[in-house]
Design a protein around this motif. Structure first.
Motif, PDB file in Angstrom:
ATOM      1  N   LEU A 141      76.067  62.606   9.679  1.00  0.00           N
ATOM      2  CA  LEU A 141      77.110  61.613   9.944  1.00  0.00           C
ATOM      3  C   LEU A 141      76.576  60.694  10.821  1.00  0.00           C
ATOM      4  N   SER A 142      77.394  59.348  10.513  1.00  0.00           N
ATOM      5  CA  SER A 142      76.860  58.238  11.296  1.00  0.00           C
ATOM      6  C   SER A 142      78.568  57.726  11.878  1.00  0.00           C
ATOM      7  N   CYS A 143      78.304  56.874  13.065  1.00  0.00           N
ATOM      8  CA  CYS A 143      79.253  56.267  13.607  1.00  0.00           C
ATOM      9  C   CYS A 143      78.998  54.895  14.217  1.00  0.00           C
ATOM     10  N   ALA A 144      79.663  53.829  13.531  1.00  0.00           N
ATOM     11  CA  ALA A 144      79.243  52.728  13.858  1.00  0.00           C
ATOM     12  C   ALA A 144      80.162  52.090  14.623  1.00  0.00           C
ATOM     13  N   ALA A 145      79.817  51.682  16.026  1.00  0.00           N
ATOM     14  CA  ALA A 145      80.815  51.127  16.889  1.00  0.00           C
ATOM     15  C   ALA A 145      80.770  49.602  17.090  1.00  0.00           C
ATOM     16  N   SER A 146      82.006  49.094  17.537  1.00  0.00           N
ATOM     17  CA  SER A 146      81.980  47.611  17.679  1.00  0.00           C
ATOM     18  C   SER A 146      82.988  47.447  18.890  1.00  0.00           C
ATOM     19  N   GLY A 147      82.933  46.065  19.420  1.00  0.00           N
ATOM     20  CA  GLY A 147      84.021  45.833  20.414  1.00  0.00           C
ATOM     21  C   GLY A 147      83.591  45.599  21.695  1.00  0.00           C
ATOM     22  N   ARG A 148      82.133  45.952  22.236  1.00  0.00           N
ATOM     23  CA  ARG A 148      81.655  46.069  23.650  1.00  0.00           C
ATOM     24  C   ARG A 148      80.295  46.412  23.493  1.00  0.00           C
ATOM     25  N   THR A 149      79.425  46.452  24.534  1.00  0.00           N
ATOM     26  CA  THR A 149      77.914  46.623  24.642  1.00  0.00           C
ATOM     27  C   THR A 149      77.873  47.999  24.481  1.00  0.00           C
ATOM     28  N   PHE A 150      77.390  48.423  23.094  1.00  0.00           N
ATOM     29  CA  PHE A 150      77.143  49.834  22.819  1.00  0.00           C
ATOM     30  C   PHE A 150      76.010  50.393  23.861  1.00  0.00           C
ATOM     31  N   SER A 151      75.155  49.888  24.215  1.00  0.00           N
ATOM     32  CA  SER A 151      74.188  50.693  25.012  1.00  0.00           C
ATOM     33  C   SER A 151      74.744  50.885  26.523  1.00  0.00           C
ATOM     34  N   SER A 152      75.860  50.594  26.837  1.00  0.00           N
ATOM     35  CA  SER A 152      76.595  50.829  28.090  1.00  0.00           C
ATOM     36  C   SER A 152      77.240  52.031  28.410  1.00  0.00           C
ATOM     37  N   TYR A 153      77.344  53.030  27.176  1.00  0.00           N
ATOM     38  CA  TYR A 153      78.316  53.847  27.256  1.00  0.00           C
ATOM     39  C   TYR A 153      77.588  55.105  26.425  1.00  0.00           C
ATOM     40  N   ALA A 154      77.819  56.229  27.053  1.00  0.00           N
ATOM     41  CA  ALA A 154      77.488  57.597  26.394  1.00  0.00           C
ATOM     42  C   ALA A 154      78.412  57.471  25.055  1.00  0.00           C
ATOM     43  N   MET A 155      77.949  58.550  24.309  1.00  0.00           N
ATOM     44  CA  MET A 155      78.842  58.657  22.910  1.00  0.00           C
ATOM     45  C   MET A 155      78.906  60.152  22.590  1.00  0.00           C
ATOM     46  N   GLY A 156      79.824  60.591  22.063  1.00  0.00           N
ATOM     47  CA  GLY A 156      80.089  61.934  21.855  1.00  0.00           C
ATOM     48  C   GLY A 156      80.686  62.357  20.574  1.00  0.00           C
ATOM     49  N   TRP A 157      80.408  63.585  19.894  1.00  0.00           N
ATOM     50  CA  TRP A 157      80.968  63.920  18.628  1.00  0.00           C
ATOM     51  C   TRP A 157      81.860  64.938  18.873  1.00  0.00           C
ATOM     52  N   PHE A 158      83.048  65.192  18.284  1.00  0.00           N
ATOM     53  CA  PHE A 158      83.809  66.373  18.400  1.00  0.00           C
ATOM     54  C   PHE A 158      84.186  66.848  16.870  1.00  0.00           C
ATOM     55  N   ARG A 159      84.806  67.856  16.856  1.00  0.00           N
ATOM     56  CA  ARG A 159      85.297  68.261  15.461  1.00  0.00           C
ATOM     57  C   ARG A 159      86.774  69.094  15.642  1.00  0.00           C
ATOM     58  N   GLN A 160      87.518  69.206  14.502  1.00  0.00           N
ATOM     59  CA  GLN A 160      88.723  69.762  14.554  1.00  0.00           C
ATOM     60  C   GLN A 160      88.884  70.487  13.366  1.00  0.00           C
ATOM     61  N   ALA A 161      88.818  71.764  13.194  1.00  0.00           N
ATOM     62  CA  ALA A 161      89.166  72.705  12.111  1.00  0.00           C
ATOM     63  C   ALA A 161      90.615  72.845  12.133  1.00  0.00           C
ATOM     64  N   SER A 162      91.138  73.087  10.804  1.00  0.00           N
ATOM     65  CA  SER A 162      92.584  73.243  10.423  1.00  0.00           C
ATOM     66  C   SER A 162      93.034  74.372  11.249  1.00  0.00           C
ATOM     67  N   GLY A 163      94.204  73.946  12.115  1.00  0.00           N
ATOM     68  CA  GLY A 163      94.833  74.984  12.700  1.00  0.00           C
ATOM     69  C   GLY A 163      94.327  75.092  14.217  1.00  0.00           C
ATOM     70  N   LYS A 164      93.298  74.197  14.527  1.00  0.00           N
ATOM     71  CA  LYS A 164      92.606  74.644  16.071  1.00  0.00           C
ATOM     72  C   LYS A 164      92.550  73.261  16.452  1.00  0.00           C
ATOM     73  N   GLU A 165      92.357  73.671  18.059  1.00  0.00           N
ATOM     74  CA  GLU A 165      91.925  72.463  19.028  1.00  0.00           C
ATOM     75  C   GLU A 165      90.714  71.686  18.659  1.00  0.00           C
TER      76      GLU A 165
END
Length: 128
Positions: A20-44
């Motif tokens: 998976l890839s996530c392209a970011a825009s709108g601010r200085t990317f290297s100033s922020y940590a990044m995370g991945w989350f997931r949501q299965a059907s019917g779950k948090e």
């Protein structure tokens, strides 16, 4: 305005891989940590992995440790999630996320409340 756009999801057989890839825009990317989350059907929505702002540290949920790898390319404003040995229980919509404020060099936010910006998500389906 921060924008996050995920790509790379799809249908894969158990034991297969996806990146998976996530392209970011709108601010200085290297100033922020990044995370991945997931949501299965019917779950948090649940935490999957996160990486500090220049990639010095990473953190994984126990369920994906040893199978998934998070990385980032600050020159391309992109964060990746390499997923290997996929299991049917990995089936979910995967979201990348960014915190509202800059993070310290080793900081890795790990909870949903730490993140303010979310992508639209990309579906990952693992067949048995």
């Amino acid at each position: 305005q921060v924008q996050l756009v995920e790509s790379g999801g799809g249908l894969v057989q158990a034991g297969g891989s996806l990146r998976l890839s996530c392209a970011a825009s709108g601010r200085t990317f290297s100033s922020y940590a990044m995370g991945w989350f997931r949501q299965a059907s019917g779950k948090e929505r649940e935490f999957v992995a996160a990486i500090s702002r220049i990639g010095l540290s990473t953190y994984y949920a126990d369920s994906v440790k040893g199978r998934f790898t998070i990385s980032r390319d600050n020159a391309k404003n992109t964060v990746y999630l390499q997923m290997n040995s996929l299991k049917p229980e990995d089936t979910a919509i995967y979201y990348c996320a960014a915190p509202a404020r800059t993070t310290a060099i080793w900081d890795i936010p790990k909870t949903k409340s730490d993140y303010a910006y979310w992508g639209q998500g990309t579906q990952v389906t693992v067949s048995s």
